[in-house]
Design a protein around this motif. Sequence first.
Motif, mmCIF file in Angstrom:
data_model
loop_
_atom_site.group_PDB
_atom_site.id
_atom_site.type_symbol
_atom_site.label_atom_id
_atom_site.label_comp_id
_atom_site.label_asym_id
_atom_site.label_seq_id
_atom_site.Cartn_x
_atom_site.Cartn_y
_atom_site.Cartn_z
ATOM 1 N N ARG A 40 59.362 9.788 -1.784
ATOM 2 C CA ARG A 40 59.839 9.887 -0.392
ATOM 3 C C ARG A 40 58.682 10.305 0.510
ATOM 4 O O ARG A 40 57.766 11.010 0.072
ATOM 5 C CB ARG A 40 60.966 10.924 -0.300
ATOM 6 C CG ARG A 40 62.246 10.438 -0.952
ATOM 7 C CD ARG A 40 63.392 11.377 -0.602
ATOM 8 N NE ARG A 40 64.577 11.038 -1.347
ATOM 9 C CZ ARG A 40 65.234 11.867 -2.157
ATOM 10 N NH1 ARG A 40 64.811 13.100 -2.333
ATOM 11 N NH2 ARG A 40 66.305 11.467 -2.789
ATOM 12 N N PRO A 41 58.733 9.906 1.782
ATOM 13 C CA PRO A 41 57.620 10.259 2.667
ATOM 14 C C PRO A 41 57.565 11.758 2.964
ATOM 15 O O PRO A 41 58.550 12.480 2.766
ATOM 16 C CB PRO A 41 57.916 9.476 3.950
ATOM 17 C CG PRO A 41 59.350 9.122 3.894
ATOM 18 C CD PRO A 41 59.748 9.077 2.443
ATOM 19 N N PHE A 42 56.411 12.174 3.434
ATOM 20 C CA PHE A 42 56.209 13.559 3.862
ATOM 21 C C PHE A 42 56.156 13.561 5.386
ATOM 22 O O PHE A 42 55.364 12.824 5.981
ATOM 23 C CB PHE A 42 54.893 14.088 3.278
ATOM 24 C CG PHE A 42 54.507 15.454 3.775
ATOM 25 C CD1 PHE A 42 55.048 16.602 3.211
ATOM 26 C CD2 PHE A 42 53.602 15.600 4.823
ATOM 27 C CE1 PHE A 42 54.692 17.863 3.674
ATOM 28 C CE2 PHE A 42 53.238 16.861 5.285
ATOM 29 C CZ PHE A 42 53.786 17.995 4.710
ATOM 30 N N TYR A 43 56.997 14.360 5.998
ATOM 31 C CA TYR A 43 57.025 14.435 7.459
ATOM 32 C C TYR A 43 56.158 15.598 7.932
ATOM 33 O O TYR A 43 56.376 16.738 7.537
ATOM 34 C CB TYR A 43 58.469 14.576 7.962
ATOM 35 C CG TYR A 43 59.250 13.304 7.754
ATOM 36 C CD1 TYR A 43 59.226 12.292 8.716
ATOM 37 C CD2 TYR A 43 59.964 13.074 6.574
ATOM 38 C CE1 TYR A 43 59.912 11.092 8.509
ATOM 39 C CE2 TYR A 43 60.646 11.883 6.360
ATOM 40 C CZ TYR A 43 60.618 10.903 7.340
ATOM 41 O OH TYR A 43 61.281 9.722 7.131
ATOM 42 N N TYR A 44 55.169 15.256 8.761
ATOM 43 C CA TYR A 44 54.198 16.263 9.206
ATOM 44 C C TYR A 44 54.930 17.354 9.983
ATOM 45 O O TYR A 44 55.580 17.080 10.982
ATOM 46 C CB TYR A 44 53.145 15.601 10.098
ATOM 47 C CG TYR A 44 51.822 16.315 10.109
ATOM 48 C CD1 TYR A 44 50.710 15.785 9.463
ATOM 49 C CD2 TYR A 44 51.675 17.533 10.770
ATOM 50 C CE1 TYR A 44 49.487 16.441 9.468
ATOM 51 C CE2 TYR A 44 50.460 18.197 10.770
ATOM 52 C CZ TYR A 44 49.371 17.650 10.116
ATOM 53 O OH TYR A 44 48.163 18.304 10.114
#
Length: 203
Positions: A40-44
Amino acid sequence: MKIICIGRNYHAHIKELGNEVPAEPVFFIKPDTSLQVRNRPFYYPEFSSDIHYEAELVLKICKVGKNIQPQFAGTYYDKVGIGIDFTARDIQDRAKKAGLPWFTAKGFDHSAPVSTFLPKSDFTDPKKISFSLLLNGIVVQQGNTSLMIHSFDDIIVQASRFVTLRTGDLIFTGTPAGVGPVKIGDVLEGSIEEKLMLKCEIK
Ligand code: MG
């Protein structure tokens, strides 16, 4: 489950951050809410402007243990994966200067993306496992467990002096040199022995 991490476990990384080689292993914990799976993506996050990647091999604990003796340490993990110990370096630097804990710099939500795991039996020697991290297709970190200050077994022995290890706990085993910042749009890819295991897009 808990995620136990060791800091300062590769000489070249200690040097790049200007730290001292510690006499005893430096441990910290990430809560279960830091775990991020299935690529899953990493949200800054809004609270930092200097998030760094740190690629690390990750052990999966397979039985309960406390005060584990060195000759048995290797039987307490059965799988090896790769993860990223995302670190808010700006917050960590402020904490280090003030002598304060690293919790918010290291333990925030989704700060621990972890790959699927390979059985330990896939590796002929746990003291010679290579791994790497690519940032936008370029190799930025290359590690080998032969360069660790504390081996997998040492980490298990030392950590279990203080906390009970439980089935399903994860141990991040330290990052080699080459850590650096990420920005939105970047893609990180982690490999063990040339096998692509983890992909993480920064959003
Ligand atoms: Mg780390």
